[in-house]
Design a protein around this motif. Structure first.
Motif: not given
Length: 126
Positions: A53-57, A91-101, A38-51
């Motif tokens: 699995x639940x966070x990765x899933x 990991x990454x995820x575009x939100x709010x149509x951020x892929x257009x940029x 809801x903030x207008x952000x267009x890209x969210x990135x996250x690091x998940x530990x390789x050890x």
């Protein structure tokens, strides 16, 4: 205010063992994602530990795409004042149509190896 290309790197900590298996984390995580969106952000990135699995899933099941695996990306404390270099899944995820940029793949100039990597990631992320 320049309202394009806003990005959030979502950093989450661990959940105390007393609260595990209590169905606390998922609603908390979902609320964070909803709020960020809801903030207008267009890209969210996250690091998940390789050890962890639940966070990765969790990322896999919430529309995040794998950006890559980064060996030795983060320095972590271990014990006895010693550290180690942790390996992370990014990991990454575009939100709010951020892929257009983002630049179009047609505009990329990739080496053969990089192109093959991108094609493999695209297949995994579908």
């Amino acid at each position: 205010k320049w309202d394009q290309n806003l990005q959030v790197e979502l950093t989450m900590g661990g959940l105390h063992s007393a609260f595990r298996q209590k169905k606390v984390f998922y609603p908390f995580f979902k609320n964070i994602l909803d709020t960020i969106s809801t903030t207008g952000v267009e890209l969210i990135t996250v690091f998940a530990e390789t050890w962890h699995r639940k966070t990765q899933e969790l990322m896999d099941n919430h529309g995040f795409k794998i950006w890559g695996i980064f060996p030795g990306n983060m320095v972590r404390w271990s014990h006895d004042q010693k550290c180690y270099r942790a390996c992370e899944v990014h990991y990454y995820k575009f939100v709010n149509d951020g892929e257009r940029y983002a630049t179009d793949i047609e505009d990329w100039v990739l080496s053969e190896k990089s192109r093959k990597l991108w094609q493999t990631l695209e297949k995994l992320n579908k």
